[in-house]
Design an enzyme around this catalytic site. Structure first.
Site, PDB file in Angstrom:
ATOM      1  N   GLU A 253       0.944  -1.116   0.554  1.00  0.00           N
ATOM      2  CA  GLU A 253       0.091   0.347  -0.021  1.00  0.00           C
ATOM      3  C   GLU A 253       0.807   1.423   0.170  1.00  0.00           C
ATOM      4  OE1 GLU A 253      -1.927   3.200   2.735  1.00  0.00           O
ATOM      5  OE2 GLU A 253      -1.256   1.049   3.753  1.00  0.00           O
TER       6      GLU A 253
ATOM      7  N   ASP B 265       0.866   3.930  -3.243  1.00  0.00           N
ATOM      8  CA  ASP B 265       0.496   5.301  -2.739  1.00  0.00           C
ATOM      9  C   ASP B 265       1.338   6.196  -4.216  1.00  0.00           C
ATOM     10  OD1 ASP B 265      -1.111   7.867  -1.543  1.00  0.00           O
ATOM     11  OD2 ASP B 265       1.145   7.948  -0.874  1.00  0.00           O
TER      12      ASP B 265
ATOM     13  N   ASP C  57      -6.624   0.821   0.855  1.00  0.00           N
ATOM     14  CA  ASP C  57      -5.474   0.293   1.146  1.00  0.00           C
ATOM     15  C   ASP C  57      -5.225  -0.889   0.048  1.00  0.00           C
ATOM     16  OD1 ASP C  57      -5.050   2.667   2.819  1.00  0.00           O
ATOM     17  OD2 ASP C  57      -5.158   0.923   4.620  1.00  0.00           O
TER      18      ASP C  57
ATOM     19  N   GLU D 220      -4.319   0.741  -3.680  1.00  0.00           N
ATOM     20  CA  GLU D 220      -3.333   0.865  -3.640  1.00  0.00           C
ATOM     21  C   GLU D 220      -1.871  -0.350  -4.069  1.00  0.00           C
ATOM     22  OE1 GLU D 220      -3.650   5.439  -2.038  1.00  0.00           O
ATOM     23  OE2 GLU D 220      -2.920   3.578  -0.389  1.00  0.00           O
TER      24      GLU D 220
END
Length: 232
Positions: free
Chosen positions: A46, A50, A119, A122
């Site tokens: 995650e 991002d 989450d 990502e």
């Protein structure tokens, strides 16, 4: 057809190493409860996802809108990658149904929680990036981001209350608003943040959310209500 093949078909990408995909779908609650050695949750993916997401979206917007200023580009990007948007993308591919949760998180409706979906989405971006490189990751991200950015630009919907509040305050000669996180509660996988926004040292709005960004956004919306500036 395995669940992994089904998901690969949905996202249009087949993994060379499915361990990346399995990790992207593994919630921390499952890893904590699992007795299997080597089970790793999706938190590190995650983190990477991002950054990949931000790079791909920023690069796309920079090239797609060469005359648009930095402030408006930032506004579009924030709306594309905010928590609710990412969770919405995850729901479109039914990502929650493929995730692995511990018993407690499963029972508490973990498959529908916005934070979990955000989450995992990502993490999935990072899994594609690690498995196939930047191009398939870019293709996957833009399959969602282009549609969203077009909608924002065409309809002039820049739902960025923080930028709008700052514009209003500075138009009146004031200093930029200050956001202060007043409390943080809950376990790591289900945090809740409380935030105040201060204008000239006066609390003008309060917000809460599953991330600091979401709490700040809500606080700005509250402040805009005070200023009578929310668009109807």
């Amino acid at each position: 057809m395995s669940i992994y093949t089904e998901l690969e078909s949905t996202i249009g990408y087949s993994f060379n190493n499915r361990d990346y995909l399995k990790q992207a779908l593994c919630h921390s609650s499952y890893a904590n409860e699992s007795r299997d050695k080597g089970v790793v949750c999706n938190e590190r993916l995650e983190f990477l996802g991002d950054s990949v997401l931000s790079l791909v979206v920023s690069n796309y917007l920079f090239n797609e809108y060469p005359t648009m200023d930095e402030g408006r580009l930032s506004s579009i990007r924030r709306e594309i990658v905010d928590s609710s948007s990412l969770a919405g993308y995850a729901r479109r591919i039914k990502l929650g149904q493929y995730m692995m949760f511990g018993h407690g998180e499963e029972q508490s409706g973990g498959r529908e929680k916005q934070k979990n979906l955000e989450d995992a989405f990502e993490a999935l971006i990072a899994a594609i990036y690690l498995d196939g490189g930047i191009e398939p990751a870019r293709t996957f991200v833009l399959s969602f981001a282009i549609e969203t950015s077009n909608s924002i630009v065409v309809q002039h919907k820049f739902s960025d209350p923080k930028s709008k509040l700052q514009e209003i305050v500075q138009r009146g000669g004031g200093e930029p608003p200050v956001y202060k996180i007043t409390s943080e509660s809950g376990p790591d996988h289900d945090k809740k943040f409380e935030c105040d926004v201060l204008v000239e040292n006066n609390v003008m709005g309060h917000g809460s959310g599953s991330s600091k960004k979401e709490a700040e956004k809500m606080a700005a919306e509250h402040a805009l209500e005070y200023f009578g500036s929310i668009e109807k």
